[in-house]
Structure formats: structure tokens, C-alpha cells
Design an enzyme around this catalytic site. Structure first.
Site, mmCIF file in Angstrom:
data_model
loop_
_atom_site.group_PDB
_atom_site.id
_atom_site.type_symbol
_atom_site.label_atom_id
_atom_site.label_comp_id
_atom_site.label_asym_id
_atom_site.label_seq_id
_atom_site.Cartn_x
_atom_site.Cartn_y
_atom_site.Cartn_z
ATOM 1 N N ASP A 35 -1.713 29.626 17.258
ATOM 2 C CA ASP A 35 -0.826 28.672 17.928
ATOM 3 C C ASP A 35 0.638 29.127 18.045
ATOM 4 O OD1 ASP A 35 -3.075 27.137 17.948
ATOM 5 O OD2 ASP A 35 -2.207 25.427 16.905
ATOM 6 N N ASP B 262 -11.914 24.220 21.108
ATOM 7 C CA ASP B 262 -11.280 24.847 19.949
ATOM 8 C C ASP B 262 -12.308 25.559 19.058
ATOM 9 O OD1 ASP B 262 -9.049 25.482 18.407
ATOM 10 O OD2 ASP B 262 -8.284 23.438 18.381
#
Ligand SMILES: *[C@@H]1O[C@H](CO)[C@@H](O)[C@H](O)[C@H]1NC(C)=O
Ligand SMILES: *[C@@H]1O[C@H](CO)[C@@H](O)[C@H](O)[C@H]1NC(C)=O
Length: 398
Positions: free
Chosen positions: A217, A162
Site C-alpha cells: 500500500d 485483495d
């Protein structure tokens, strides 16, 4: 106008990225990532979309069990991927990451052994920053080699990496360091770059990772789902075996969309050669959810050995044609009605989908599981319900 902005943006990033990539290559060597993984898009499950941080070893083990008992693992869903929330806030005295002692008391290695015994693979999560996104465990920035070795020693097969809390350091000064660390760790580990598309990772991702997120996302919502795949589509030409565009994980089965909308979601991800990472609770799937995720004909489009990402080839209002070549001179076609209030008659023209106008084809309907009785030449015209799609494989008749 929008097209112009996108094109300009891409070209500027191409200059910038290729310059940065040259620096990376001169520092680290040309072929950074050479792990032989990702010949087709990865398939499996990830804990985030359903459980978020609220995970533990029971939940992961039960998800693995459910992939097996539901038959999904046999269809190719083999990665069991733990997302954020698995670690202690402090490294041990040697600087190693430590699994959360309450949530993962048996440790990650025991979990890896368990999923391996069941014919599955284990994925883990870290962050190219000082802390992960949830900020309750450290990231791997500055610890890349040590953490890669730890993951390899546990038997990890996949790393999602991430982009939170990165101190403003550019992605190309962070991600390739982990690539090189994984290459030295002594175990093939699929490298999933989760950089959210900020610096157009499609333009530099191929030597660095096996896939790269093209946007921020997804949420379990029709509009948001469609906007992820549209952003992803801009980069279609950069995907190929070994390196895939990633519009984020699946929401099928999480309850925010209708069945026909989840069918659109799954079909778009499949034709776009996206990773098929299930994001619901595999231990509590409805029959509809299992039916969608188990569609072997749609999965076969995603896993086709040619590995060419299907694209949006025509759009008229909210009606769209997506298409992409498959092995054996076949073509995958997705005919989409994004209108919420009306059914529509839509034609996929051979000119648009990459077939010679004189080609006669047989059409296989991948959701009805039937080969249409008549043959088609020049175009295929169908009626599509609101927020729905039809998906076909067209096979030229010799
Ligand atoms: C994991 O969470 C579930 C549901 O909250 C709970 O039933 C289970 O006991 C937990 N397991 C561990 C190891 O914490
Ligand atoms: C299972 O899913 C249903 C919705 O399909 C939900 O109402 C129920 O709470 C879920 N059960 C568990 C144990 O998560």
C-alpha cells in the site's frame, strides 16, 4: 548490483510464472478475461485512503454527489469504489454475501442504482482469501462464482480483489478462478487484482485482470509515494490497453504532502498510465486539490489511446526524466527534482525520451497551461524547484 538482483528476480519469476500461467490456461482456457474493459486506465474514487473501514451508504452517496458537483465525473472520474468494510461477517442461509445492515441499510443494489442514475459506476471490494484484510467480513475464496453472480445482480461494475488471509494458496490458484467467475456472471465487471506485487502479477496479469497492484500500500507521504512508482516502473513493458500496472490509489488531497509534491504524485501516476482513483474526501476538497485532480491536460496523457506506460529514462542523483510516447507522434515528458533543498537545472535529451535528435518540437507545459514561445531541438532544459516537477507534451513540427 541492485539492477542485477532485480533482473535475476524477474527472470526467475518469468520462468515460474509462465509455467504457472500455462497451467492456468490449460485449466481455464487461453483468453480468461475478455470483458472489453480498461482500454484506458480506470478513473474514479475509492473509499479506503481517506475513510478506511469507516464507511456507510451516506458517505458513498455523498462521494458520488461530490464527483458530479465538482465536475470531476465529467473529466472521466466515473468509478465510485467501495473498499473493505461493507459487509456482514456472516453470509446468509444461502451462502450469499450480505451488506452491513447498519452501515448499508438500503443494500448495495440501491447504491448501484443511485450512482448509475448519476452517470457513474459502482465498484466493490472482496478478497481472494477466507476473510478480507480488516477481517470483519468474509472473502470470496471458495465462493467465487456465487459472489461474482451476487455482484452482477447488484449492478456492480468493478471489483477490487485483495490478497489477505489466503491460506498460503498461490495467487495463480486463486485470482484466475475469480476471472472465470466474473466472465460467467453476465455483466462486464472491471477486475482489479490487488495482489501487492508479491508474485510479480505484471508477468501473468494480462489474461487474468484489467489491472494489478505492483506493490504494497501507498501512504500519504512523499518517500512512500515515490517508492510505489519506482517499483511500478520495473514492470512498465507489461502494461497495455486492457491490463495496467497499478501503483495504488491517489493520496492527493489527504493532507500529508505539499501541493507541489501532490503535483509530482499526480503527474507520475498519469505518465505511468496508472489507474487514477481519487483517495481523498471528494466532499471536502481544497481548491488546490480540485485544481490538481482536474488538470485535463495531465489526464489526457493518462488516457491517451496508445496506452504506452511512460518510464523513468534517466536519473542523475535525485534528478529524473520520465517519458513515454503518445498518439500523434507526440511525447510526454516529466522532469523531476527529488532534492528537498535545492532547485535544479535539468535537461531532457531527445536521445533519452525517444525523439530523433534532429526533431524540432513545440512544447506544451501541462501545469502552466501554456505552449512555450520558442521551439526546441535536441533537448529541453528547465529549472525545477525542490520536490517538484515540470510536465510537457512535445509535438514534432511538420
Ligand atoms: C454515515 O456516517 C456519517 C458520519 O459518521 C453519519 O453522519 C451518517 O449518519 C452515517 N450514515 C449511516 C447510514 O450510517
Ligand atoms: C475538511 O478538510 C479540512 C482540511 O482541509 C479539515 O480540517 C476538516 O476537518 C475537514 N472537514 C470534514 C467535515 O471532514
Amino acid at each position: 548490483m541492485l539492477m542485477f538482483v532485480v533482473v535475476t528476480l524477474m527472470f526467475c519469476s518469468v520462468c515460474d510464472s509462465s509455467r504457472l500461467l500455462k497451467n492456468v490456461e490449460s485449466q481455464h482456457g487461453r483468453n480468461l478475461l475478455n470483458n472489453g474493459l480498461g482500454a484506458t486506465p480506470p478513473m474514479g474514487w475509492n473509499s479506503w485512503n481517506h475513510f478506511h473501514e469507516h464507511i456507510n451508504e451516506t458517505i458513498i452517496r455523498e462521494a458520488a454527489d461530490a464527483l458530479v458537483s465538482s465536475g470531476l465525473s465529467e473529466l472521466g472520474y466515473t468509478y465510485v469504489n467501495i473498499d473493505d468494510g461493507w459487509g456482514e461477517m456472516s453470509r446468509d442461509l444461502d451462502g450469499n454475501l450480505v451488506a452491513d445492515k447498519t452501515k448499508f441499510p438500503s443494500g448495495i443494489k440501491a447504491l448501484a442504482d443511485y450512482v448509475h442514475e448519476n452517470g457513474l459506476k459502482l465498484g466493490i471490494y472482496s478478497d481472494a482469501g477466507y476473510y478480507t484484510c480488516a477481517k470483519r467480513m468474509p472473502g470470496s475464496l471458495g465462493y467465487e462464482e456465487q459472489d461474482a453472480k451476487t455482484f452482477a445482480s447488484w449492478g456492480v461494475d468493478y471489483l477490487k480483489y485483495d490478497n489477505c488471509n489466503n491460506g498460503g494458496i498461490k495467487p495463480l490458484d486463486r485470482y484466475p478462478i475469480m476471472t472465470r467467475a466474473l466472465m460467467k456472471a453476465g455483466r462486464p465487471i472491471y477486475f482489479s487484482i490487488c495482489e501487492w506485487g508479491d508474485m510479480h502479477p505484471a508477468l501473468w496479469g494480462y489474461p487474468v485482470g484489467n489491472s494489478w497492484r505492483t506493490s504494497d500500500d501507498i501512504t500519504d507521504n512523499w518517500e512512500r509515494m515515490l517508492s510505489r512508482i519506482d517499483t511500478n516502473d520495473v514492470y512498465a513493458d507489461f502494461a497495455k490497453p486492457g491490463g495496467w500496472n497499478d501503483p495504488d490509489m491517489l493520496e492527493v488531497g489527504n493532507g500529508g504532502m505539499k501541493k507541489h509534491e501532490y503535483i509530482v504524485h499526480f503527474s507520475l501516476w498519469a505518465i505511468a498510465k496508472a489507474p487514477l482513483l481519487i483517495g481523498c474526501d471528494p466532499g471536502n476538497m481544497t481548491d488546490d486539490t480540485i485544481e490538481i485532480l482536474s488538470n485535463a491536460e495531465v489526464i489526457a496523457v493518462n488516457q491517451d489511446p496508445l496506452g504506452i506506460q511512460g518510464k523513468k529514462v534517466r536519473m542523475e542523483g535525485a534528478l529524473e526524466i520520465w517519458a513515454g510516447p503518445l498518439s500523434g507522434y507526440r511525447v510526454a515528458v516529466l522532469i523531476l527534482n527529488k532534492y528537498g533543498d535545492r532547485r535544479a537545472v535539468i535537461s531532457a535529451e531527445w536521445d533519452d525520451i525517444g525523439l530523433d535528435p534532429s526533431t524540432v518540437v513545440e512544447a506544451r507545459d501541462l501545469w502552466e497551461h501554456e505552449t512555450l514561445k520558442r521551439q526546441f531541438v535536441g533537448k529541453l532544459t528547465v529549472t525545477v524547484e525542490p520536490h517538484s516537477c515540470k510536465m510537457y507534451v512535445l509535438k514534432p513540427i511538420a
